[in-house]
Scaffold this motif. Structure first.
Motif, short mmCIF file in Angstrom:
data_model
loop_
_atom_site.label_atom_id
_atom_site.label_comp_id
_atom_site.label_asym_id
_atom_site.label_seq_id
_atom_site.Cartn_x
_atom_site.Cartn_y
_atom_site.Cartn_z
N ARG A 1 0.82 -1.21 0.00
CA ARG A 1 0.00 0.00 0.00
C ARG A 1 0.86 1.27 0.00
NH1 ARG A 1 -4.97 -1.72 -0.59
NH2 ARG A 1 -5.65 -3.46 0.69
N GLY A 2 2.09 1.13 0.45
CA GLY A 2 2.96 2.31 0.50
C GLY A 2 3.70 2.56 -0.81
N ALA A 3 3.67 1.58 -1.73
CA ALA A 3 4.39 1.74 -2.99
C ALA A 3 3.67 2.75 -3.88
CB ALA A 3 4.49 0.40 -3.70
N PRO A 4 4.42 3.54 -4.66
CA PRO A 4 3.77 4.49 -5.57
C PRO A 4 3.09 3.74 -6.71
CG PRO A 4 6.13 4.50 -5.91
CD PRO A 4 5.87 3.63 -4.72
N PRO A 5 1.96 4.23 -7.19
CA PRO A 5 1.28 3.56 -8.30
C PRO A 5 2.08 3.69 -9.59
CG PRO A 5 0.17 5.61 -7.76
CD PRO A 5 1.23 5.41 -6.73
N ALA A 6 1.81 2.79 -10.53
CA ALA A 6 2.49 2.84 -11.83
C ALA A 6 2.14 4.15 -12.53
CB ALA A 6 2.07 1.65 -12.68
N PRO A 7 3.08 4.74 -13.21
CA PRO A 7 2.80 6.03 -13.85
C PRO A 7 1.83 5.87 -15.02
CG PRO A 7 4.98 5.25 -14.45
CD PRO A 7 4.45 4.31 -13.40
N ASP A 8 0.95 6.83 -15.19
CA ASP A 8 -0.02 6.85 -16.28
C ASP A 8 0.56 7.72 -17.40
OD1 ASP A 8 -2.21 6.69 -17.88
OD2 ASP A 8 -3.51 7.90 -16.60
N LEU A 9 1.34 7.09 -18.28
CA LEU A 9 2.03 7.84 -19.31
C LEU A 9 1.11 8.35 -20.41
CD1 LEU A 9 5.18 5.54 -19.63
CD2 LEU A 9 4.92 7.65 -18.31
#
Length: 147
Positions: free
Chosen positions: A111-119
């Motif tokens: 839950r603490g990991a950043p989400p994948a970038p929405d390129l």
């Protein structure tokens, strides 16, 4: 609840005299007093014995079994009883088995990991071919196996 049981509860809970309750419900006082002094019916006596057997089985299992397993235990001891009856008796006695544990998955997202970038910025329209690529996990079944 029977009419006589209702009259008896009105007397004990609300202080309504038996004569008044009998008159209001259209039954004779003699019938009510005959009902009041009668021994328990065979059905009520069996239900009381069943309640004691359910309470004993529930205590013997460590207060974990629910109505299906209590029913199986009682049937093994010779009782002819249904699962719904045992469930009703357990509810009257306030007995509840231990709930089943939820299945938990072995992998949990961080839950603490950043989400994948929405390129693409959620805009999937492209001005031409080979400009924007996106993937899909749709499985297409065919004769050679899933694609």
């Amino acid at each position: 609840m029977s009419v006589a049981g209702f009259i008896a509860t009105q007397r004990t809970e609300h202080g309504v005299p038996d004569a008044t309750a009998c008159r209001a419900l259209g039954v004779s006082q003699a019938w009510f007093y005959k009902w009041l002094g009668r021994p328990p019916t065979a059905r009520a006596a069996r239900r009381a014995r069943l309640a004691e057997a359910v309470r004993a089985e529930f205590a013997a299992c460590g207060r974990t079994y629910g109505s299906p397993r209590i029913t199986a235990e009682l049937r093994a001891k010779g009782w002819r009883v249904g699962e719904n009856t045992v469930a009703a008796v357990m509810a009257e006695l306030g007995l509840a088995g231990r709930p089943k544990h939820r299945c938990r998955s072995l992998t949990r997202p961080d839950r603490g990991a950043p989400p994948a970038p929405d390129l693409l910025g959620r805009d999937f329209t492209a001005p031409g071919p080979n400009v924007k690529w996106c993937g899909d996990l749709t499985e297409i079944p065919n004769d050679e196996g899933p694609l």
